[in-house]
Write a protein that holds these residues in place. Sequence first.
Motif, PDB file in Angstrom:
ATOM      1  N   GLY A  72       0.774  -1.495   0.007  1.00 32.48           N
ATOM      2  CA  GLY A  72      -0.075   0.343  -0.031  1.00 32.48           C
ATOM      3  C   GLY A  72       0.751   1.970   0.177  1.00 32.48           C
ATOM      4  O   GLY A  72       0.267   2.262  -0.817  1.00 32.48           O
ATOM      5  N   ASP A  73       1.927   1.109   0.710  1.00 30.20           N
ATOM      6  CA  ASP A  73       3.134   2.449   0.823  1.00 30.20           C
ATOM      7  C   ASP A  73       3.808   1.453   0.874  1.00 30.20           C
ATOM      8  O   ASP A  73       4.712   1.926   1.769  1.00 30.20           O
ATOM      9  CB  ASP A  73       2.890   3.303   1.837  1.00 30.20           C
ATOM     10  N   GLU A  87      11.276  -4.314  -3.858  1.00 35.19           N
ATOM     11  CA  GLU A  87      10.184  -2.921  -4.724  1.00 35.19           C
ATOM     12  C   GLU A  87       9.466  -3.849  -5.695  1.00 35.19           C
ATOM     13  O   GLU A  87       8.694  -4.061  -6.297  1.00 35.19           O
ATOM     14  CB  GLU A  87      11.144  -1.791  -4.598  1.00 35.19           C
ATOM     15  N   GLU A  88      10.979  -4.174  -6.274  1.00 39.56           N
ATOM     16  CA  GLU A  88      10.100  -5.745  -7.632  1.00 39.56           C
ATOM     17  C   GLU A  88       9.437  -6.921  -7.762  1.00 39.56           C
ATOM     18  O   GLU A  88       8.744  -7.220  -7.887  1.00 39.56           O
ATOM     19  CB  GLU A  88      11.845  -5.711  -8.668  1.00 39.56           C
ATOM     20  N   ILE A  89       9.799  -6.905  -6.140  1.00 42.70           N
ATOM     21  CA  ILE A  89       9.111  -8.328  -6.126  1.00 42.70           C
ATOM     22  C   ILE A  89       7.738  -8.310  -5.502  1.00 42.70           C
ATOM     23  O   ILE A  89       6.719  -8.848  -6.589  1.00 42.70           O
ATOM     24  CB  ILE A  89       9.541  -9.292  -4.734  1.00 42.70           C
ATOM     25  N   LEU A  90       8.212  -7.158  -4.868  1.00 35.87           N
ATOM     26  CA  LEU A  90       6.435  -6.324  -4.361  1.00 35.87           C
ATOM     27  C   LEU A  90       5.082  -6.061  -5.822  1.00 35.87           C
ATOM     28  O   LEU A  90       3.804  -6.038  -5.291  1.00 35.87           O
ATOM     29  CB  LEU A  90       6.540  -5.964  -2.970  1.00 35.87           C
ATOM     30  N   HIS A  96       8.276  -0.487  10.809  1.00 42.67           N
ATOM     31  CA  HIS A  96       7.683   1.052  11.346  1.00 42.67           C
ATOM     32  C   HIS A  96       9.076   1.242  12.265  1.00 42.67           C
ATOM     33  O   HIS A  96       9.095   2.792  13.157  1.00 42.67           O
ATOM     34  CB  HIS A  96       6.226   1.609  12.300  1.00 42.67           C
ATOM     35  N   ARG A  97       9.280   0.405  13.192  1.00 40.44           N
ATOM     36  CA  ARG A  97      10.925   0.624  13.842  1.00 40.44           C
ATOM     37  C   ARG A  97      11.726   1.849  12.876  1.00 40.44           C
ATOM     38  O   ARG A  97      12.014   1.674  12.392  1.00 40.44           O
ATOM     39  CB  ARG A  97      11.589  -0.733  14.286  1.00 40.44           C
ATOM     40  N   ASN A 148      13.057   1.312   5.386  1.00 48.78           N
ATOM     41  CA  ASN A 148      12.765   1.097   6.798  1.00 48.78           C
ATOM     42  C   ASN A 148      13.098  -0.407   6.237  1.00 48.78           C
ATOM     43  O   ASN A 148      12.561  -1.212   7.453  1.00 48.78           O
ATOM     44  CB  ASN A 148      11.963   1.903   7.519  1.00 48.78           C
ATOM     45  N   ALA A 149      11.685  -0.960   6.498  1.00 47.04           N
ATOM     46  CA  ALA A 149      11.749  -2.811   5.893  1.00 47.04           C
ATOM     47  C   ALA A 149      12.780  -3.850   5.404  1.00 47.04           C
ATOM     48  O   ALA A 149      13.054  -4.638   6.530  1.00 47.04           O
ATOM     49  CB  ALA A 149      10.675  -3.065   5.021  1.00 47.04           C
TER      50      ALA A 149
END
Length: 397
Positions: free
Chosen positions: A265-266, A362-365, A331-332, A272-273
Motif C-alpha cells: 500500500g505504501d 520493490e520489484e518483488i512486491l 515502522h521501527r 525501513n522494512a
Amino acid sequence: MSRSGPVYWDPFDRDIAGDPYPVYQRLRAEAPLYYNDRHDFYALSRHEDIDRCLTDWKTFSSARGPILEIIKANVEIPPGTLLMEDPPAHDIHRALLARVFTPRRVTSLEPQVRDFCRRSLDRLVDVDSFDLMAEFANEVPMRVIGMLLGIPESDQPAIRERADAKLRTEPGQQMKVSQQALMDSDLFAEYIDWRAEHPSDDLMTELLRAEFEDEAGETRTLTCEEILTYITVLAGAGQETTARLIGWLTVLLARYPDQRAQLVGDPRLIPNAVEETLRFEPTGHAIARYVTTDVQLHGRTVPAGSAMMLLIASANRDENSWSDPDRFDVHRRTGHLRTFGLGTHYCLGAALARLEGRVALEEILRRFPRWDVDWENSALSSTSTMRGWETLPITVG
Ligand code: HEM
C-alpha cells in the motif's frame, strides 16, 4: 534446547542455529561473558559490550581474521585482506578502496540493479511456485558485484560458485581453512589483465589507475596481486550476505502478511522494512576477534591469546537497547543495529547491500503482492558464519 542447566552456545550446533534467539537471551541474562570450553572461545552478547570491543581494535584484533575457524587455524594472513588486518595497514587499504567504492558509484548502479531484478522476476510472473534463492536472491548480488567491477556476465556464475563453496560447511562441522582457500582468485586474475588492456568506467579500472602512498611512504599504483586481493575481498564479503538478506525479506514478509500489505500500500515504507529485516534476522550472527592482551570483562580476566565471539545478532535483540526486540515491526527506528559491525571494519558495502535489498523488494512486491513459503521444503544454509535460506520455495498469487 534445554532451559535448565547452564546456557550453551556454539556456532556449529545445527539445533541452536535453527532458532538461536532464546539462547542469546539467556546469554545476555545469565552469562554476559560466556566461555565455551568445547571449542575454547569466549562470547559477548550484550549490545554495549559488543560496541566496546568493536571500537577497541588494539585489544580485540582482526589480524588473525574475523571468523573463529580462521583464528583457530592460525594461518598466515595475506596482506591487504582488510577484514583480516588492523590499523595502520588496514586504514591505508580501506582508504584506497573507499576512494573508488564511493557512494556515487553505488547510487549510479541502481538503474542496472533494477533492470536485472526486473528481467529476472519477469521470467517468473507466469509460474505458480519457484525457489526464491536459486531463481533470484543468489543471482542479484553476484550480478551487482559484476556490474561494480565490470566483470562480463558470462563469467559471473563461476565466480559466485567458488566464493560460496569456500564458506559452505557440512552440517554441524567447522569450515576448512587453508591459506590457499583464503586467496583463491585465479578467476579474477585473468580478468584484471584483460581490463588493463580495455579500461572502462568501473571499479576495477579505477583500482588499476589509483595512486596512493603505501606503508613505506612510496607513492605508487597497486600491483595486480593487490588488486586481486581487493576484488576477492569484495566478492567474498558482498555475495552470500546480501543474497541471504533478500531471502530473509521474503521469509519475514510471508510470516507477517499484514506488514507486507502495508508495504504494498505504501512502498515508501520499504527502506525501513529492509532496516528492520537487517536487525531482526542479520545474515551474519557473530564477528570474531583475537584478544591481544589480558582484559577484564564482567569481573573475569579474558587472557591474551583467546578468541572472542561478538554476537551482533544478539546485540540487535538486546532488551536494553530496543523496546520489544523480538517483535518484527517495519515502522521501527533501527539506527543502532549492528548487522554491519561498528568502528574500524564497519561494512564498506552497507549502502550497496541496502540498495540491493530495497530494489529487490520493490520489484518483488510490484509483481507478487502475496506469497506463501513452502516450509516443508525450505532449508537454512549450512555455514557456521552465515544464517539464511539455502532453498526457499514460494508459491505466488
Ligand atoms: C546484508 C549484506 C551485508 C552484511 C550483513 C555485511 C556485514 C559486514 C560486517 C559485519 C562487516 C564487519 C566485519 C568485521 O568487523 O570484522 C563487513 C565488512 C565488510 N563488508 Fe560487508 N556486509 C554486507 C554486504 C556487503 C557488500 C554488498 C559489500 C561489497 C560489495 C561488502 C563489503 C565489505 C567489506 C569490503 C568489508 C571490510 C571492511 C573493513 O574491514 O574495513 N559487504 N560486512
